[in-house]
Design a protein around this motif. Structure first.
Motif, PDB file in Angstrom:
ATOM      1  N   LEU A 123      30.353  61.763  67.793  1.00  0.00           N
ATOM      2  CA  LEU A 123      31.542  61.711  66.939  1.00  0.00           C
ATOM      3  C   LEU A 123      31.886  63.073  66.350  1.00  0.00           C
ATOM      4  N   ASP A 124      30.981  64.043  66.490  1.00  0.00           N
ATOM      5  CA  ASP A 124      31.289  65.422  66.088  1.00  0.00           C
ATOM      6  C   ASP A 124      31.754  66.251  67.285  1.00  0.00           C
ATOM      7  N   ILE A 125      31.259  65.905  68.459  1.00  0.00           N
ATOM      8  CA  ILE A 125      31.697  66.614  69.667  1.00  0.00           C
ATOM      9  C   ILE A 125      33.136  66.236  70.001  1.00  0.00           C
ATOM     10  N   PHE A 126      33.425  64.937  69.973  1.00  0.00           N
ATOM     11  CA  PHE A 126      34.753  64.436  70.322  1.00  0.00           C
ATOM     12  C   PHE A 126      35.532  64.089  69.053  1.00  0.00           C
ATOM     13  N   THR A 127      36.844  64.217  69.146  1.00  0.00           N
ATOM     14  CA  THR A 127      37.723  63.923  68.006  1.00  0.00           C
ATOM     15  C   THR A 127      38.170  62.475  68.078  1.00  0.00           C
ATOM     16  N   ILE A 128      37.595  61.662  67.214  1.00  0.00           N
ATOM     17  CA  ILE A 128      37.955  60.240  67.139  1.00  0.00           C
ATOM     18  C   ILE A 128      38.362  59.959  65.696  1.00  0.00           C
ATOM     19  N   PRO A 129      39.662  59.950  65.409  1.00  0.00           N
ATOM     20  CA  PRO A 129      40.126  59.794  64.021  1.00  0.00           C
ATOM     21  C   PRO A 129      39.681  58.465  63.420  1.00  0.00           C
ATOM     22  N   ILE A 130      39.192  58.523  62.193  1.00  0.00           N
ATOM     23  CA  ILE A 130      38.734  57.339  61.478  1.00  0.00           C
ATOM     24  C   ILE A 130      39.851  56.837  60.560  1.00  0.00           C
ATOM     25  N   VAL A 131      40.162  55.563  60.656  1.00  0.00           N
ATOM     26  CA  VAL A 131      41.214  54.947  59.837  1.00  0.00           C
ATOM     27  C   VAL A 131      40.622  54.390  58.550  1.00  0.00           C
ATOM     28  N   TYR A 132      39.524  53.632  58.659  1.00  0.00           N
ATOM     29  CA  TYR A 132      38.825  53.078  57.496  1.00  0.00           C
ATOM     30  C   TYR A 132      37.350  53.435  57.619  1.00  0.00           C
ATOM     31  N   GLY A 133      36.707  53.717  56.485  1.00  0.00           N
ATOM     32  CA  GLY A 133      35.291  54.012  56.472  1.00  0.00           C
ATOM     33  C   GLY A 133      34.997  55.461  56.811  1.00  0.00           C
ATOM     34  N   GLU A 134      33.738  55.733  57.157  1.00  0.00           N
ATOM     35  CA  GLU A 134      33.290  57.085  57.467  1.00  0.00           C
ATOM     36  C   GLU A 134      32.546  57.084  58.803  1.00  0.00           C
ATOM     37  N   LYS A 135      32.724  58.164  59.575  1.00  0.00           N
ATOM     38  CA  LYS A 135      32.072  58.223  60.882  1.00  0.00           C
ATOM     39  C   LYS A 135      30.552  58.376  60.748  1.00  0.00           C
ATOM     40  N   SER A 136      30.082  58.783  59.589  1.00  0.00           N
ATOM     41  CA  SER A 136      28.643  58.967  59.393  1.00  0.00           C
ATOM     42  C   SER A 136      27.858  57.665  59.512  1.00  0.00           C
ATOM     43  N   VAL A 137      28.549  56.512  59.450  1.00  0.00           N
ATOM     44  CA  VAL A 137      27.844  55.224  59.550  1.00  0.00           C
ATOM     45  C   VAL A 137      27.190  55.055  60.912  1.00  0.00           C
ATOM     46  N   THR A 178      27.191  45.229  61.275  1.00  0.00           N
ATOM     47  CA  THR A 178      28.208  45.339  60.230  1.00  0.00           C
ATOM     48  C   THR A 178      29.259  46.369  60.647  1.00  0.00           C
ATOM     49  N   VAL A 179      30.520  46.028  60.460  1.00  0.00           N
ATOM     50  CA  VAL A 179      31.597  46.981  60.746  1.00  0.00           C
ATOM     51  C   VAL A 179      31.572  48.061  59.670  1.00  0.00           C
ATOM     52  N   GLY A 180      31.185  49.267  60.063  1.00  0.00           N
ATOM     53  CA  GLY A 180      31.083  50.363  59.101  1.00  0.00           C
ATOM     54  C   GLY A 180      32.324  51.230  59.046  1.00  0.00           C
ATOM     55  N   ALA A 181      33.136  51.205  60.107  1.00  0.00           N
ATOM     56  CA  ALA A 181      34.344  52.036  60.143  1.00  0.00           C
ATOM     57  C   ALA A 181      35.265  51.522  61.238  1.00  0.00           C
ATOM     58  N   VAL A 182      36.524  51.888  61.116  1.00  0.00           N
ATOM     59  CA  VAL A 182      37.544  51.562  62.121  1.00  0.00           C
ATOM     60  C   VAL A 182      38.150  52.875  62.593  1.00  0.00           C
ATOM     61  N   PHE A 183      38.192  53.080  63.914  1.00  0.00           N
ATOM     62  CA  PHE A 183      38.774  54.320  64.442  1.00  0.00           C
ATOM     63  C   PHE A 183      40.122  54.041  65.104  1.00  0.00           C
ATOM     64  N   LYS A 184      40.937  55.060  65.124  1.00  0.00           N
ATOM     65  CA  LYS A 184      42.263  54.960  65.721  1.00  0.00           C
ATOM     66  C   LYS A 184      42.134  54.703  67.221  1.00  0.00           C
ATOM     67  N   ASP A 185      42.990  53.830  67.746  1.00  0.00           N
ATOM     68  CA  ASP A 185      42.951  53.526  69.178  1.00  0.00           C
ATOM     69  C   ASP A 185      43.076  54.815  69.992  1.00  0.00           C
ATOM     70  N   LEU A 186      42.195  54.987  70.959  1.00  0.00           N
ATOM     71  CA  LEU A 186      42.224  56.192  71.782  1.00  0.00           C
ATOM     72  C   LEU A 186      43.403  56.120  72.756  1.00  0.00           C
ATOM     73  N   PRO A 187      44.003  57.272  73.065  1.00  0.00           N
ATOM     74  CA  PRO A 187      45.125  57.265  74.010  1.00  0.00           C
ATOM     75  C   PRO A 187      44.642  56.907  75.410  1.00  0.00           C
ATOM     76  N   LEU A 188      45.583  56.461  76.242  1.00  0.00           N
ATOM     77  CA  LEU A 188      45.220  56.097  77.608  1.00  0.00           C
ATOM     78  C   LEU A 188      44.889  57.311  78.457  1.00  0.00           C
ATOM     79  N   ASN A 189      45.384  58.489  78.065  1.00  0.00           N
ATOM     80  CA  ASN A 189      45.080  59.685  78.848  1.00  0.00           C
ATOM     81  C   ASN A 189      43.833  60.389  78.309  1.00  0.00           C
ATOM     82  N   CYS A 190      42.735  59.638  78.305  1.00  0.00           N
ATOM     83  CA  CYS A 190      41.438  60.213  77.952  1.00  0.00           C
ATOM     84  C   CYS A 190      40.363  59.515  78.768  1.00  0.00           C
ATOM     85  N   SER A 191      39.169  60.088  78.768  1.00  0.00           N
ATOM     86  CA  SER A 191      38.092  59.612  79.648  1.00  0.00           C
ATOM     87  C   SER A 191      37.413  58.346  79.152  1.00  0.00           C
TER      88      SER A 191
END
Length: 791
Positions: A123-137, A178-191
């Motif tokens: 989650l530090d290498i790739f950019t995955i925007p967090i909507v709710y919560g923290e990526k550290s979970v 437990t759901v610790g965070a919610v991330f933004k839906d990734l675009p279709l043009n990604c791996s």
């Protein structure tokens, strides 16, 4: 002065409003298609670029020896990811990823999801925007991160963080998180396609794996390497782990590892075995739209140029008078170019309006693409539109403006100037127009025949009346027995791999010859159930299943027999991984296990050990299939398992291939129709211009007794020459382009026959002759007295 130019331009355009509207419509369509091509290119260009560390991310791929040939794989030992973190200097971060398609359970409801198990650094290498919560979970094994889409599907509008979900492994065992965070839906043009992200340790727990075991292969390993110059040194240090890996797993001999930059990962995924990620767009899908857009734009511009020549013929005296009163040629050119740019600007607005519908419509044709017209996401789009306007205006107006403005005012006013607007350059432009149209129409016809071919082709097995379903092995026997109680079911059998759904690969050896083959582990009656056709020997059957297992009996396809050079393959033997010996009991016809996309591989079909099946296939009569599907749903509910029901007709499994073929066909038909209409308009304008020049000639010939057929021949022979040249050039280029496109997309496609080329030529020639005939006949039928009075 500019105001006068503008008023004069509006006045002149209003006098030729029909031609103006035709040009606006033609250019508008061309600009809309160019806009589609722009967003298609941006979708491809932006693949994986949403990551802030885009230029620092690398994937580690492995190269395996396959009988003297290196094959690139995406899978790598999971232990390698542990070792390199501290052993190799220069690597800032590293992360492993494993994937599973697993059911998610909320209460009594089940939802299928894509789960990614990653090391926290991911989650530090790739950019995955967090909507709710923290990526550290991600550091807590009891937490998961879920996508916005899954959050809405599971919890509706409720706040998802803190809620519990259960993930089901292949043995139907539940693991609650437990759901610790919610991330933004990734675009279709990604791996990545990820509904759930959780710690890599959870994969080890759920699937009982040990990441200290070098035999355990994971989907991918990524590293962040800020200094690009260190790539050779890191690659060399990676090779130090080759020996320890090969000593642990002798059946998968790795020659070397390679760092693939993220900018190349999307394309590399398409060429790599066991890639585990989603590929970038196919090169044909990237390159074809801009090429076709340029063709259509040239068609529209050439059409505009020829139309302008026809309309300028009515303004010769105006040109002569303006020159007499002191107007310079430069001023006339500016006037005509302003008129052209006004039309092009209006066409640009029309094109953008059309693109509002056309861009998302094009994106909807592909399951991996989502496009929308936006003026804010890509600032370069404004530059694109400005350049497109300049290019369109220049191509459309520069030749007519320079040509008409050169006339001598004295000869114009005296009526001595002969307007030869359909001169050599105009004819050349018309030839180019029709050549492009012939290319587009030929490609459209050939792709239509290919779509028909792929629907009707013999796929090497009976793909009708089959329903296939994935299921946990523990439920196979009880579920199958429940189904067989219904007399509508002809056969029901289990398999680990299923035709056109899944297979595995590995090397086999016969004497000194080693080849890579596709393996399918099947049940005793699977081949009979699927209608695979026997060529030689026998198939498996239930009565001899145990003996076939103990004797290492296998069935092979014709391609494998041919590659080994066996004329009488039944009874021949080969080894797998140098230790397991197999004996051939039967040979079957080749079947398209990977559809039309790739060549048929040599295939080995062997019985599964201990009846461990991940799929069940059911055959019934066509009219009974809907009822059988409902029966399967009912019986599956009675199983009480934590596995989502997902039965599919075999026709649905191969539908993706047909859907893509159909989308390509729609695009080519649209382009062919657009190109044909634009060319016919151009031909009509050229004939109209020629009839204006020859009005008096036609009147004189009629008075002298010339018949209508003779007049038609005399007036059309120049245009028939245009059609002849365009037919030869366009059909030849269309054949070459079609073959290149088909070959770049599929390994198996329709044979291009002379009949396809002749049919496209017949359609285009017939439409063109009808257009020419209409204009010539309407001119030839005029009263010769009126024609002789024409000024």
């Amino acid at each position: 002065m500019i105001r006068n130019y503008f008023l004069a331009a509006i006045r002149n355009l209003s006098r030729t409003r029909i031609y103006t509207l035709i040009n606006i419509a033609g250019l508008g369509v061309a600009i809309a298609i160019c806009t589609v091509a722009f967003f298609n290119q941006m979708f491809s260009y932006q693949f994986d670029r949403q990551n802030e560390n885009y230029n620092e991310i690398y994937r580690i791929n492995s190269f395996v020896d396959m009988g003297g040939r290196e094959q690139e794989y995406g899978v790598v030992p999971a232990t390698l990811g542990l070792q390199i973190r501290n052993d190799i200097p220069g690597i800032e971060r590293s992360a492993r990823i494993a994937r599973s398609g697993s059911p998610v359970k909320i209460g009594d409801e089940l939802f299928q999801s894509q789960v990614s198990y990653v090391d926290p650094d991911f989650l530090d290498i790739f950019t995955i925007p967090i909507v709710y919560g923290e990526k550290s979970v991600i550091g807590n094994n009891g937490n998961v991160l879920i996508s916005q889409e899954l959050a809405h599907k599971l919890f509706g509008d409720e706040y998802p963080v803190g809620k519990s979900i259960s993930i089901i492994n292949d043995n139907s065992k539940e693991f609650t998180y437990t759901v610790g965070a919610v991330f933004k839906d990734l675009p279709l043009n990604c791996s990545f396609r990820m509904d759930i992200v959780t710690n890599f340790d959870n994969f080890l727990l759920m699937w009982n794996m040990n990441d200290a075991d070098w035999k355990f292969m994971t989907t991918a390993i990524f590293i962040q390497l800020p200094d690009e110059s260190l790539v050779p040194a890191v690659t060399k240090q990676l090779d130090g782990y080759v020996e320890v890996e090969n000593s642990a797993r002798r059946d998968f001999k790795i020659n070397r590892w390679k760092l693939i930059p993220l900018s190349e990962v999307g394309d590399n995924t398409r060429m790599t075995w066991n890639p585990g990620l989603f590929p970038a767009m196919h090169p044909a899908a990237v390159d074809t739209p801009p090429v076709m857009a340029i063709f259509i734009l040239l068609l529209a511009c050439f059409n505009f140029a020829n139309t302008s020549m026809a309309t300028f013929s009515r303004r010769l005296k105006e040109i002569g008078l303006r020159k007499t009163f002191g107007a310079h040629r430069k001023q006339l050119v500016q006037q005509f170019m302003l008129e052209t740019f006004i039309v092009c600007f209006i066409s640009l607005l029309v094109g953008i309006a059309l693109a509002e519908w056309l861009v998302p419509a094009y994106g909807s044709l592909w399951s991996y693409m989502s496009l929308e017209l936006t003026f804010t996401e890509y600032p370069v789009f404004w530059i694109f539109l400005f350049v497109l306007l300049l290019l369109t205006g220049f191509l459309s107006g520069v030749y007519p403006a320079l040509y008409v403005s050169r006339f001598n005012p004295v000869t114009v006013i005296k009526g001595l100037t002969r307007f030869s607007g359909s001169g050599k350059l105009s004819v050349i432009l018309l030839i180019l127009q029709f050549t492009i149209s012939f290319i587009a129409l030929t490609v459209g016809v050939i792709f239509e025949r290919n779509a028909r071919f792929q629907v009707t082709v013999d796929r090497g097995y009976d793909n009708r009346n089959i329903i296939a379903m994935q299921l946990p092995p523990a439920n196979f026997t009880s579920f199958r027995n429940a189904l067989l109680q219904d007399p509508r079911i002809i056969k029901a059998e289990g398999t680990q791999q299923h035709i056109e759904w899944s297979s595995s690969r590995g090397p086999i050896k016969n004497d000194m010859q080693q080849i890579e083959v596709s393996f399918m582990n099947v049940g005793p009656e699977y081949l009979n159930t699927m209608g695979v056709r026997l060529i030689d020997g026998r198939l498996f059957d239930q009565s001899r299943a145990e003996a076939d297992r103990s004797n290492g009996s296998v069935v092979i396809n014709k391609t494998l027999a041919d590659q080994f050079g066996w004329k009488d393959p039944v009874g021949m033997t080969f080894t797998f991984r140098d230790t397991i010996k197999y004996s051939v009991i039967g040979v079957v016809e080749d079947f398209y296990n990977n559809g039309m996309w790739s060549k048929i591989m040599p295939t080995v079909l062997r019985l599964t050990a201990n009846d461990v099946y991940y799929n069940i296939v059911v055959r019934g009569e066509e009219e009974d299939l809907p009822g059988i599907l409902e029966l399967m749903k009912t019986r599956w509910k009675e199983q009480g398992t934590n596995y989502v029901f997902g039965a599919l007709f075999q026709e649905e499994i191969i539908q993706e291939e047909r859907s893509i073929n159909g989308s390509i066909l729609k695009i080519n038909i649209f382009l062919a129709v657009a190109a044909t209409i634009l060319s016919l308009i151009g031909m009509y304008n050229m004939v109209s211009l020629d009839m204006i020049k020859k009005t008096k000639e036609m009147g004189i010939r009629k008075i002298q007794g010339a018949s209508l057929p003779i007049l038609m021949y005399l007036m059309s022979r120049k245009f028939l020459l245009v059609i002849g040249i365009s037919t030869i050039a366009g059909c030849t280029a269309g054949y070459i382009l079609s073959d290149m496109l088909l070959d770049s997309i599929w390994d198996y496609y329709v044979d291009i026959t002379p009949g396809m080329i002749l049919f496209s030529a017949f359609v285009m020639i017939s439409a063109t002759i009808a257009t020419i005939s209409y204009k010539i006949i309407s001119s030839a039928l005029k009263n010769p007295v009126v024609s002789l009075r024409y000024e």
